[in-house]
Design an enzyme around this catalytic site. Structure first.
Site, PDB file in Angstrom:
ATOM      1  CG  ASP A   1      -2.111   1.091   1.216  1.00 61.25           C
ATOM      2  OD1 ASP A   1      -1.975   1.890   0.032  1.00 61.25           O
ATOM      3  OD2 ASP A   1      -2.584   1.223   2.210  1.00 61.25           O
TER       4      ASP A   1
ATOM      5  CG  ASP B   1      -4.165   5.188  -2.698  1.00 59.16           C
ATOM      6  OD1 ASP B   1      -2.999   4.950  -1.779  1.00 59.16           O
ATOM      7  OD2 ASP B   1      -5.320   5.155  -2.252  1.00 59.16           O
TER       8      ASP B   1
END
Length: 468
Positions: free
Chosen positions: A152, A347
């Site tokens: 992430d 992201d």
């Protein structure tokens, strides 16, 4: 003779026209520009078989890990029924992640991590994990204990569940890491600079961390150092990570998080002297394929186009500057101030790209106009532009391109434009959001591209065909 010459000229013209008109996306062939994609509808969906197709693109890269979709044929976690999510749940969690990013902006919490000696829940929210997660498997400890972690770019701390679970641990597919069996494990004291400035932390005691995600998931434990094994030739000593002793929530069977954000505790920052603070990844086209996560600059595509990172109120996130968007041959009416006030980020954990309301409305309008020959159908949740492709073998859709600062133009792959729910409901993979929030360049739009994070150089790069 003149008649024969004229006849040959006509034949030549016809041949040129036929070559022009039957080439895919041939709206602007004279300039070499292609404004549309034509592909098989079946390519939008995972293979009907249970087989996994590894990517050949990572074979020539050092320090590279296979990336798999948590819910697909390539993941050993997919045998866990709790890890199989439907699209409604994926999108619900995706929206929770977006809201948590907005929440962090309002609270100005740099990395969503609270360091404390208490076992109480942290006072500040972190970013929610989301749901359409991609995982990598690494080794922790001596001897090596393999764990599958969600990677992430929005997380600043790597953590995994640890035994003994002082209060609770959620169900994970692999055995939980036990630090007492590792000869290289070390707790981090409150006096360590990595623990941060914490008035409640007394020198000599173990530094503790806590993250409460926006969806209610929680991890609390001790900050520790350990040996990380990425590949047989990439063994890293003294990596700081969170050893979670109290963990609850919706982590879908993964053992924790691999933090690739910009914080001082993230893995790229900690290994900057080894990999020069450069990493890249490619997200596979479907859950039946694999991608890669690579540390260092080895094997990075020479065709990568770079745009500078920009400052962002949450330092752990990667800010970018969007200056334009085109749909087919039409460039949207975006002014210089459209994205400048609230910015934009890239992201890996947000699924659907979020755009300001007015920008999305124009993108949707142009897309609908160019898709008018296809049967429209009802929307689903955050998707309001969907089509019924039942009975069709191939479709042609307009190309969508993003224009970034520095003159970088990135054509989205066809797989990054549509979100397939079913053959009778395939939707435009974008969503409109409030005008007063940052735009988010999500992971559907990143599929099959090699995304290069040259953090040391202050830039992010995009290269086509990074994986299949």
């Amino acid at each position: 003779m003149s008649i024969m010459k004229n006849f040959l000229n006509v034949i030549l013209i016809l041949c040129v026209c036929l070559n022009w008109c039957f080439t895919e996306g041939a709206e602007e062939k004279e300039s070499g520009k292609v404004d549309s994609y034509t592909f098989q509808v079946s390519s939008l969906f995972p293979s009907s078989s249970s087989s996994c197709t590894p990517s050949s693109k990572a074979s020539n890269k050092k320090s590279s890990l296979p990336v798999v979709h948590m819910h697909g044929a390539c993941s050993h976690l997919s045998s866990n029924k709790d890890a199989r999510l439907d699209h409604d749940e994926i999108l619900r969690r995706d929206q929770a992640r977006v809201k948590s990013i907005h929440s962090k902006l309002s609270k100005n919490n740099a990395d969503g991590v609270s360091m404390t000696k208490s076992t109480e829940l942290p006072a500040k929210d972190g970013t929610t994990i989301g749901s359409a997660n991609y995982i990598v498997t690494i080794g922790i400890g001596t001897p090596k204990h393999d764990v599958s972690l969600t990677f992430d770019t929005g997380s600043g701390l790597t953590w995994t569940q640890c035994q003994p679970c002082l209060e609770s641990c959620y169900s994970q597919q692999e055995p939980i890491f036990n630090p007492s069996t590792s000869s290289s494990y070390q707790n981090v004291s409150c006096s360590s600079p990595m623990c941060g400035n914490n008035s409640s932390c007394n020198s000599g005691t173990n530094c503790r961390y806590g993250i409460r995600y926006a969806d209610g998931s929680v991890t609390i434990g001790v900050l520790a150092k350990e040996k990380f094994t990425l590949t047989n030739s990439d063994v890293l000593d003294n990596i700081y990570f969170g050893c979670g002793e109290n963990n609850t929530g919706l982590f879908n069977g993964a053992a924790g998080i691999l933090g690739l954000g910009r914080g001082k505790r993230s893995l790229p920052t900690q290994t900057a002297t080894i990999y020069n603070n450069i990493f890249s990844y490619c997200l596979p086209s479907s859950a039946s394929n694999t991608g890669h996560l690579t540390f260092g600059s080895d094997g990075i595509s020479g065709s990568a186009k770079f745009t500078p990172f920009t400052s962002f109120p949450i330092p752990s996130l990667y800010g970018i500057t969007i200056v334009g968007i085109s749909v087919g041959d039409k460039k949207l009416e975006i002014t210089p101030t459209t994205f400048s006030t609230y910015g934009a980020i890239i992201d890996s954990g947000t699924v659907i790209t979020r755009l300001p309301t007015k920008v999305y409305a124009e993108l949707r309008s142009v897309f609908k106009e160019k898709m008018s020959s296809y049967k429209a159908t009802s929307g689903n949740g955050y998707f309001d532009t969907c089509y019924d492709f039942t009975g069709l073998d191939t479709i042609t859709i307009p190309k969508i391109a993003f224009f970034f600062a520095g003159g970088t133009v990135v054509d989205l792959p066809g797989i990054g434009i549509l979100y397939p729910l079913t053959r009778s409901q395939v939707c435009l993979a974008f969503a409109g959001d409030n005008e007063h929030i940052p735009a988010i360049f999500g992971n559907v739009q990143q599929k099959t591209m090699e995304i290069v994070y040259d953090v040391a150089g202050g830039r992010v790069g995009f290269a086509p065909n990074g994986c299949s």
